[in-house]
Design a protein around this motif. Structure first.
Motif, PDB file in Angstrom:
ATOM      1  N   THR A 161      -6.072   3.313   1.390  1.00 37.00           N
ATOM      2  CA  THR A 161      -5.570   1.969   1.174  1.00 37.00           C
ATOM      3  C   THR A 161      -5.229   1.359   2.524  1.00 37.00           C
ATOM      4  O   THR A 161      -4.823   2.062   3.457  1.00 37.00           O
ATOM      5  CB  THR A 161      -4.322   1.971   0.276  1.00 37.00           C
ATOM      6  N   VAL A 162      -5.409   0.056   2.621  1.00 35.96           N
ATOM      7  CA  VAL A 162      -5.202  -0.621   3.896  1.00 35.96           C
ATOM      8  C   VAL A 162      -4.802  -2.066   3.616  1.00 35.96           C
ATOM      9  O   VAL A 162      -5.310  -2.695   2.681  1.00 35.96           O
ATOM     10  CB  VAL A 162      -6.476  -0.534   4.771  1.00 35.96           C
ATOM     11  N   TRP A 163      -3.877  -2.600   4.429  1.00 38.95           N
ATOM     12  CA  TRP A 163      -3.517  -4.010   4.298  1.00 38.95           C
ATOM     13  C   TRP A 163      -4.705  -4.886   4.701  1.00 38.95           C
ATOM     14  O   TRP A 163      -5.442  -4.552   5.632  1.00 38.95           O
ATOM     15  CB  TRP A 163      -2.316  -4.342   5.182  1.00 38.95           C
ATOM     16  N   ASP A 164      -4.864  -6.005   4.038  1.00 34.46           N
ATOM     17  CA  ASP A 164      -5.992  -6.882   4.352  1.00 34.46           C
ATOM     18  C   ASP A 164      -5.936  -7.398   5.785  1.00 34.46           C
ATOM     19  O   ASP A 164      -6.974  -7.672   6.397  1.00 34.46           O
ATOM     20  CB  ASP A 164      -6.081  -8.046   3.357  1.00 34.46           C
ATOM     21  N   TRP A 165      -4.742  -7.521   6.367  1.00 35.25           N
ATOM     22  CA  TRP A 165      -4.599  -8.021   7.733  1.00 35.25           C
ATOM     23  C   TRP A 165      -4.792  -6.939   8.797  1.00 35.25           C
ATOM     24  O   TRP A 165      -4.848  -7.244   9.983  1.00 35.25           O
ATOM     25  CB  TRP A 165      -3.238  -8.696   7.919  1.00 35.25           C
TER      26      TRP A 165
END
Length: 200
Positions: A161-165
């Motif tokens: 999982t990763v933040w979109d920013w």
């Protein structure tokens, strides 16, 4: 989560509420679990390296949610992190310390955690490096070693999982062959968590 500290077994306990994937190991440092690459050694944290974990906390992007940031009263302290390392036996592949072979410096962590999402029992790749070591391919190299271990241990798929920013981590995941699944979790204050996946 990658390079922003969402999964923190070292202080938050059990890596976002999930289990930590393990390797067998002896009781002493000579026989503790380790993964090797040309430039890196991945192995459990030592108490004397708590200052590195503390620096990771202080470097976090301000867009990371508060429970992944240093608190107003300065927690976790180095002493908090020392106690956490002391309390966790060196039997996990989850969030192993990443050490430079050439200099012996510990520069962050990489490993597998079971966050329970999106599929319980399927591990999630997690990494976070000190900012001064970004852009040198270390996150990719460490992650490939962890992925090889996961494959040899019988896991058929990994998530991340990763933040979109978080464009830097998204680039690393793309290099590793992770694909965005279209599943996401929006947060009005901190951005959107993207779910990526890769078959092994």
């Amino acid at each position: 989560m990658t390079q922003d500290g969402r999964t923190r077994q070292e202080y938050d306990g059990d890596a976002a509420g999930g289990n930590v994937f393990t390797m067998s190991a002896g009781a002493d440092e000579e026989h503790e679990p380790a993964l090797h690459t040309a430039r890196l050694l991945l192995r459990p944290w030592r108490v004397g390296e708590a200052a590195v974990l503390h620096e990771l906390w202080t470097e976090r992007d301000p867009r990371v949610p508060p429970h992944r940031q240093m608190s107003a009263d300065g927690r976790p302290t180095v002493a908090d992190l020392e106690e956490s390392i002391r309390s966790n036996p060196p039997t996990t592949v989850g969030l192993l310390a990443v050490k430079l072979v050439r200099t012996g410096a510990v520069i962050g962590y990489c490993g597998l955690v079971d966050s329970g999402r999106p599929v319980p029992g399927e591990p999630e790749l997690a990494f976070e490096l000190l900012q001064r070591h970004w852009g040198r391919g270390y996150a990719t190299e460490a992650s490939l070693a962890v992925m090889d271990w996961a494959r040899s241990s019988g896991y058929g798929r990994l998530w991340a999982t990763v933040w979109d920013w978080n464009t830097a981590s998204r680039r690393v995941l793309a290099k590793l062959g992770f694909l965005e699944t279209g599943q996401s979790e929006p947060d009005p204050a901190y951005g959107t968590t993207l779910f990526t996946m890769r078959d092994l």
